[in-house]
Design a protein around this motif. Structure first.
Motif, short mmCIF file in Angstrom:
data_model
loop_
_atom_site.label_atom_id
_atom_site.label_comp_id
_atom_site.label_asym_id
_atom_site.label_seq_id
_atom_site.Cartn_x
_atom_site.Cartn_y
_atom_site.Cartn_z
N LYS A 97 0.95 -1.25 -0.11
CA LYS A 97 -0.08 -0.11 0.00
C LYS A 97 0.96 1.40 0.06
O LYS A 97 0.79 2.14 -0.78
N GLY A 98 2.07 1.10 0.70
CA GLY A 98 2.98 2.34 0.86
C GLY A 98 3.67 2.58 -0.68
O GLY A 98 3.62 3.62 -1.03
N ILE A 99 3.85 1.41 -1.18
CA ILE A 99 4.48 1.45 -2.67
C ILE A 99 3.54 2.16 -3.39
O ILE A 99 3.75 3.24 -4.32
N GLU A 100 2.22 1.61 -3.25
CA GLU A 100 1.01 2.26 -4.24
C GLU A 100 0.90 3.73 -4.16
O GLU A 100 0.66 4.60 -4.89
N LEU A 101 0.94 4.14 -2.51
CA LEU A 101 0.84 5.77 -2.39
C LEU A 101 1.86 6.33 -3.25
O LEU A 101 1.85 7.64 -3.63
N LEU A 102 3.34 5.97 -3.17
CA LEU A 102 4.48 6.40 -3.90
C LEU A 102 4.38 6.72 -5.42
O LEU A 102 4.56 7.57 -6.23
N ILE A 103 3.55 5.36 -6.05
CA ILE A 103 3.46 5.53 -7.32
C ILE A 103 2.46 6.43 -7.64
O ILE A 103 2.42 7.21 -8.77
N GLU A 104 1.09 6.65 -6.97
CA GLU A 104 0.20 7.55 -7.19
C GLU A 104 1.01 9.07 -7.45
O GLU A 104 0.42 9.86 -8.17
N ASN A 105 1.63 9.29 -6.61
CA ASN A 105 2.05 10.72 -6.46
C ASN A 105 3.63 10.84 -5.43
O ASN A 105 3.44 10.72 -4.43
N TYR A 106 4.60 10.68 -6.20
CA TYR A 106 5.95 10.47 -5.30
C TYR A 106 6.08 11.56 -4.54
O TYR A 106 6.72 12.40 -4.78
N PRO A 158 4.12 12.07 2.83
CA PRO A 158 2.91 11.12 3.09
C PRO A 158 3.31 9.61 3.44
O PRO A 158 2.73 9.21 4.30
N VAL A 159 3.92 9.18 2.56
CA VAL A 159 4.25 7.79 2.79
C VAL A 159 5.20 7.55 4.20
O VAL A 159 4.96 6.47 4.86
N LYS A 160 6.02 8.51 4.53
CA LYS A 160 6.76 8.50 5.87
C LYS A 160 5.71 8.45 6.70
O LYS A 160 5.88 7.48 7.83
N GLN A 161 4.70 9.37 6.87
CA GLN A 161 3.71 9.19 7.99
C GLN A 161 2.91 7.81 7.84
O GLN A 161 2.82 7.55 8.68
N TYR A 162 2.66 7.46 6.84
CA TYR A 162 1.89 6.31 6.57
C TYR A 162 2.86 5.36 7.27
O TYR A 162 2.11 4.26 8.17
N ILE A 163 3.86 5.20 7.11
CA ILE A 163 4.88 4.05 7.56
C ILE A 163 4.81 4.17 9.11
O ILE A 163 4.53 3.13 9.84
#
Length: 174
Positions: A94-103, A107-112
């Motif tokens: 899911k984190g990778i998908e978030l990065l793919i959507e909009n690098y 936000p991905v750091k916060q998700y992790i």
């Protein structure tokens, strides 16, 4: 039984069987001519190793299961750890998908920090810190309280004390 027969019987290579011998999992009788003679018990253990390795358990886990008085409980621990790992992988994807959507890193750091680290790491530590089914019990019964970020003294200290208790528990059992 000689090693060639054991290879066929257990679906293992000679090299694998020799490795399991070095790991102390089987101890065949060495004949006068230097050939290794595997007992029916050795063959049963090698079949068990084949099954456990095929299911993804490593040598330390296999040693634990084989030597366990309650193999079902030992396997339940590893099944639960695999489930936690599966959940972690799903969250990582899911984190990778978030990065793919909009690098965007923040936000991905916060998700992790919110979804991966605190949720699974604490549960994994509980399962690994307590022997047998105790870690699974704690994680299943108290897991819903472990899903939030450990972001203050009032949250960090109980976890530290619980993990310190597990160290004391282990030393008392040894």
């Amino acid at each position: 039984m000689l090693i060639n027969e054991v290879c066929k019987e257990c679906s293992l290579t000679k090299k694998a069987i020799e490795y399991y011998e070095k790991q102390g999992l089987v101890r065949p009788k060495i004949e006068e001519n230097g050939y290794r003679n595997y007992s029916a018990e050795d063959v049963a253990v090698l079949k068990e190793i084949f099954v456990l390795r095929s299911l993804g358990l490593g040598i330390p886990e296999i040693k634990h299961v084989i030597s366990s008085g309650d193999k079902q409980a030992a396997l339940s621990k590893y099944k639960y750890l695999k489930e936690l790992e599966k959940q972690k992988v799903e969250k990582q994807q899911k984190g990778i998908e978030l990065l793919i959507e909009n690098y965007q890193i923040e936000p991905v750091k916060q998700y992790i920090e919110d979804q991966i680290n605190p949720f699974l790491t604490i549960k994994e530590k509980l399962v690994q810190s307590f022997p047998g089914v105790y870690g699974i019990y704690f994680s299943i019964h108290f897991g819903k309280f472990l899903n939030e970020t450990i972001d203050g003294y009032e949250k960090k200290e109980p976890i530290k004390r619980l993990l310190a208790f597990s160290i004391i528990w282990k030393s008392m059992r040894n």
